[in-house]
Motif scaffolding. Structure first.
Motif, short mmCIF file in Angstrom:
data_model
loop_
_atom_site.label_atom_id
_atom_site.label_comp_id
_atom_site.label_asym_id
_atom_site.label_seq_id
_atom_site.Cartn_x
_atom_site.Cartn_y
_atom_site.Cartn_z
N GLU A 188 70.59 34.91 51.13
CA GLU A 188 69.54 35.78 50.60
C GLU A 188 70.04 36.96 49.79
O GLU A 188 69.59 37.20 48.68
CB GLU A 188 68.68 36.30 51.76
N THR A 189 70.96 37.73 50.34
CA THR A 189 71.39 38.95 49.65
C THR A 189 72.33 38.60 48.50
O THR A 189 72.89 37.50 48.45
CB THR A 189 72.11 39.91 50.61
N VAL A 190 72.50 39.53 47.59
CA VAL A 190 73.41 39.31 46.45
C VAL A 190 74.81 38.99 46.95
O VAL A 190 75.48 38.08 46.44
CB VAL A 190 73.42 40.56 45.54
N ASN A 191 75.26 39.68 47.98
CA ASN A 191 76.59 39.45 48.53
C ASN A 191 76.69 38.05 49.16
O ASN A 191 77.67 37.32 48.93
CB ASN A 191 76.92 40.52 49.57
N ASP A 192 75.69 37.67 49.94
CA ASP A 192 75.72 36.35 50.59
C ASP A 192 75.69 35.24 49.55
O ASP A 192 76.35 34.20 49.71
CB ASP A 192 74.54 36.20 51.55
#
Length: 860
Positions: A482-486
């Motif tokens: 979901e997150t930009v990092n993930d």
């Protein structure tokens, strides 16, 4: 010239069929004597006009409301003024329903601007030659579309209102005045909201309405059409699949448990048998011949028992139903000249399509919960996992080596924590659902906030410790990034799984097919509009290359919400513009919020929107566009813009007034009191609001209520300005004109901006606390607008889509009074105008949310 003429004709048709008819029926509606107050409908046009004029003059909501009562209803006290506002709200939210119904009733005349993307266009291509037909047939055999109805809390119309809307649409198609008049009266007296929050089972029942009334008919008709025209059988390959989240999605929802999941699985089973029973009555009325009596009797008994007898012992009856139907079919062919065999064929197709489950019930849970359950289990002596307390401290690489994958039959003790017990009970329940409703009934487990390969492998071990066996583990495990990092680490996580010996074997048993879910909502909240879209695009390219390397059949499951800020907008255009670098053989996406009723609320609109998605997948495979394959310099250009946009968005998020602005000037804090959802508005139940705990839906909805739609555009103008200043403007224009992905992304951004109106909050410009912050938001809006108009060679936003633009404008005009009333009530709360009326002001805010969101159709 022909294109311009076509658009002009569509606008003319829209104005005649929708706008004019709305004005006509709205005048009828406003004269109906609702709520024992005859002057409310008469006063409403004056109130709407007053709000428009006040907004143009950039007056504050308080100035607009107070001056209205001074001019039109002098001499009434403040409490009576509030009563009048509530009555206006009741009328306006029903005006939205009326406009929806009129627009949907005119769908055949105004809604098919994209007819080139329908099933009919595929059939026209197939008619060109046998070679083209064979190519389409081949692609269809490799293609699937899965639509998943989710329980996200932005579907505001209750089933009673949806029923009225459907009947109203039918009456409007023939301008049946008597029926329209009666239905408008029914609409006026029907409640729009619940007095208490719905349970997850209530939510499921609400969405099952769409399965029963639209998808059952639309999906079957599409499947039948495909089978008739192209060479394949539904028994061998199912093009269209349905999924379902209410009752299975427990991520951050403490109200969903194993009992809920069991009830929803049972509900889905019962409703599909009721649909079958209705069809059976048609079949029985026609098939009245000798030699079939016993088969008909057995079929009737099976269907009736499972549709209406709660005590029926559920088991997967799909095979028996198909056997009985095929027996009837053979007798009709052999002994009765194939009379009415088409009715039996249609029935067989539906049973093949929906089985005993109707839609696959997905299970979803957060990785942090699953890690906690795994930690609990390795400390249980009965399991003999061979792991100890030191396991948690190991590196990811070390964990992957020693996860045991040993089988057990562990029953969770009653004194375990609720979440732990529910997780293990649910894992056992999945097997029971499969036995009762069929394997497809519940075979997908989604791990949200998935950050490492061990999140999936540990979950598999939980299944093995709960009575499941390795060789018969009929479950697909799906990470949600979901997150930009993930998203940036997604390929790394998946490669660890693809090379892991146990997971390789499991995938082989599941047909070497892997589904990966990607979330638009949280990535937008995390990094802004451009960065979210670009991060997902890049992740898809990397994950596709990886799957091809390991010979994996990859399906992307897109967690799309209604608005562009959550992955919505013209989604079929995204799928049509996927280049060969991205796996596109299987399209899977969530359908949620008002998108459910606006795009799938009738059989006609559901068929059209489903067909567009099928067409998008097949067309992109048959006719790959070289421009959809982004070249290295194009990728670098988009990446540069995404980074600049990200920096701009992060600076906004980190502004000290960011959350306070949302809390005080939007309904954010009150969204939890809107009784439309069983799900909390934030993940953490603590009193202090933190951005990371705030659900993306609440985040996006709050901005849309402010009429600012920040998540849908913020940073776009800054990014475009930067590349223009660097002398790259021609490259950006070229990219917009050639790349379907880039064009669709910016077109959807312009749609978000078209639903913004900074005049509503212009009174904040001189506010001591929020003035500078408001100017920052407004300046980015104006910059984005200027840059996008220049980029697209347009005079106004959405100039290329005049009908959609006109529809938005009319809807925004209808609900403008609601927006003003909401901001007025918030001003009363913030100024502590009358603390005795705090609860009344809160209620006033809450009641305005319904109509604003419904009118936007994809605002939340």
């Amino acid at each position: 010239m022909p294109s311009t003429l076509k658009l002009s004709n569509r606008e003319t048709t829209f104005n005649h069929e929708v706008v004019t008819r709305f004005e006509l029926y709205n005048s009828l509606f406003q004269t109906l004597p609702f709520y024992q107050v005859k002057d409310t409908g008469i006063l409403l046009p004056f109130f709407s006009s007053h709000c428009e004029k006040g907004t143009v003059q950039q007056l504050s909501p308080t100035e607009i409301i107070e001056s209205f009562f001074e001019k039109y209803v002098p001499g009434i006290d403040h409490r009576e003024q509030i009563n009048r506002l509530f009555r206006f709200i009741q009328y306006i939210e029903r005006q939205v329903v009326l406009f929806d119904a009129i627009e949907d009733s005119s769908f055949n005349k105004i809604g098919r601007s994209d007819d080139s993307g329908s099933l009919q266009s595929l059939l026209q291509q197939a008619a060109q030659s046998d070679k083209v037909r064979d190519s389409i047939s081949h692609e269809l055999k490799n293609f699937s579309l899965r639509l998943v109805l989710t329980a996200h809390p932005t579907q505001f119309y209750p089933g009673t209102v949806l029923g009225i809307m459907n009947d109203l649409i039918d009456a409007l198609k023939t301008n049946d005045l008597d029926n329209i008049d009666v239905l408008l009266q029914q609409l006026g007296k029907t409640p729009f909201f619940n007095k208490t929050s719905p349970t997850p089972v209530d939510e499921a029942a609400s969405l099952v309405w769409f399965l029963e009334n639209t998808f059952y008919h639309a999906a079957a008709a599409i499947q039948a059409k495909l089978e008739d025209e192209f060479d394949f059988d539904n028994a061998d390959h199912q093009v269209l699949e349905l999924g379902f989240w209410p009752g299975g999605d427990r991520d951050g929802n403490p109200n969903v448990n194993a009992e809920t999941t069991a009830q929803v699985a049972s509900l889905l089973r019962q409703i599909i048998f009721r649909c079958y029973y209705r069809d059976f009555r048609v079949l029985k009325r026609r098939v009245t011949f000798r030699g079939i009596e016993k088969t008909i009797s057995r079929l009737e008994k099976l269907l009736y028992q499972n549709a209406f007898n709660v005590q029926a012992n559920p088991k997967d009856l799909q095979g028996e139903l198909l056997s009985l139907l095929n027996s009837i079919k053979e007798t009709l062919i052999t002994d009765h000249g194939s009379l009415f065999v088409n009715i039996v064929d249609g029935f067989i197709q539906k049973v093949q399509l929906f089985g005993c489950y109707f839609a696959t019930l997905d299970i979803r849970q957060d990785s942090r919960v699953l890690r906690s359950v795994f930690k609990y289990c390795i400390n249980q002596s009965q399991i003999k996992s061979g792991l100890n307390k030191g396991y948690e401290a190991l590196s990811e690489e070390e964990k992957l080596k020693i996860i045991p994958f040993n089988e057990s039959d562990f029953h969770c003790p009653d004194d375990a924590e609720d979440l732990t017990k529910d997780t293990l009970d649910t894992i056992r329940l999945v097997k029971q659902i499969q036995l009762a409703n069929g394997e497809k009934a519940c075979q997908r487990f989604i791990i949200s906030n998935c950050q490492r390969a061990s999140d999936i492998l540990q979950l598999i071990n939980l299944f093995l410790w709960s009575g499941w066996r390795k060789e018969s583990l009929s479950v697909d495990f799906m990470p949600l990034f979901e997150t930009v990092n993930d998203l940036s680490h997604a390929a790394e996580v998946m490669e660890s799984l693809y090379v892991h010996p146990f997971y390789k074997e499991h995938l082989k048993r599941r047909g070497n097919r892997q589904t990966i879910m990607l979330g638009f909502s949280d990535s937008t909240k995390d990094g802004g509009y451009l960065m979210a879209n670009w991060s997902i695009y890049k992740a898809k390219v990397e994950l596709t290359a990886l799957a091809r390397k390991y010979d994996i059949d990859l399906a992307f499951f897109d967690g799309r919400g209604g608005p562009p800020a959550r992955g919505g907008g013209k989604t079929h255009r995204f799928y049509a513009s996927m280049g060969s670098e991205i796996a596109n053989e299987h399209i899977q996406l969530t359908i949620q919020g008002q998108t459910v009723s606006s795009q799938y609320g009738s059989v006609e609109t559901a068929r059209f929107n489903v067909e567009q998605l099928i067409n998008a997948g097949i067309t992109s495979a048959l006719n790959p566009n070289d421009n959809d394959l982004l070249k290295r310099d194009s990728k670098a250009l988009i990446s540069e813009m995404a980074e600049e946009s990200y920096k701009s968005f992060m600076a906004l998020r980190e502004h000290p007034l960011f959350l306070e602005y949302l809390e005080k000037l939007s309904p954010l804090k009150l969204l939890s009191k809107i009784n439309i959802s069983s799900r909390p508005t934030k993940r953490n139940t603590g009193s202090q609001l933190k951005l990371e705990d705030l659900r993306a839906i609440s985040f996006v909805t709050s901005w849309s209520q402010l009429k600012q739609n920040i998540p849908g555009f913020y940073g776009v103008g800054t990014a475009l300005q930067k590349v223009k200043d660097e002398g790259k403007w021609n490259e950006v224009k070229d990219l917009y004109n050639k790349s379907g992905f880039f064009k669709t992304m910016l077109d959807n951004c312009m749609m978000s901006m078209s639903k913004s109106d900074f005049r509503v909050t212009a009174y904040l410009e001189n506010d001591k606390r929020f003035g500078e912050f408001w100017k920052m938001l407004k300046n980015e809006f104006e910059l984005s607008k200027t840059m996008l108009l220049e980029l697209t060679d347009s005079r106004v936003l959405m100039e290329e889509y005049p009908v959609e633009k006109r529809s938005i404008a009319v809807r925004e005009r209808i609900v403008l009074p609601l927006v003003i009333v909401q901001h007025y009530a918030l001003q009363c709360l913030n100024s502590k105008k009358d603390e005795e009326l705090t609860d009344v002001y809160n209620k006033l805010v809450i009641r305005t949310v319904y109509g604003i969101v419904n009118a936007g159709r994809n605002l939340a």
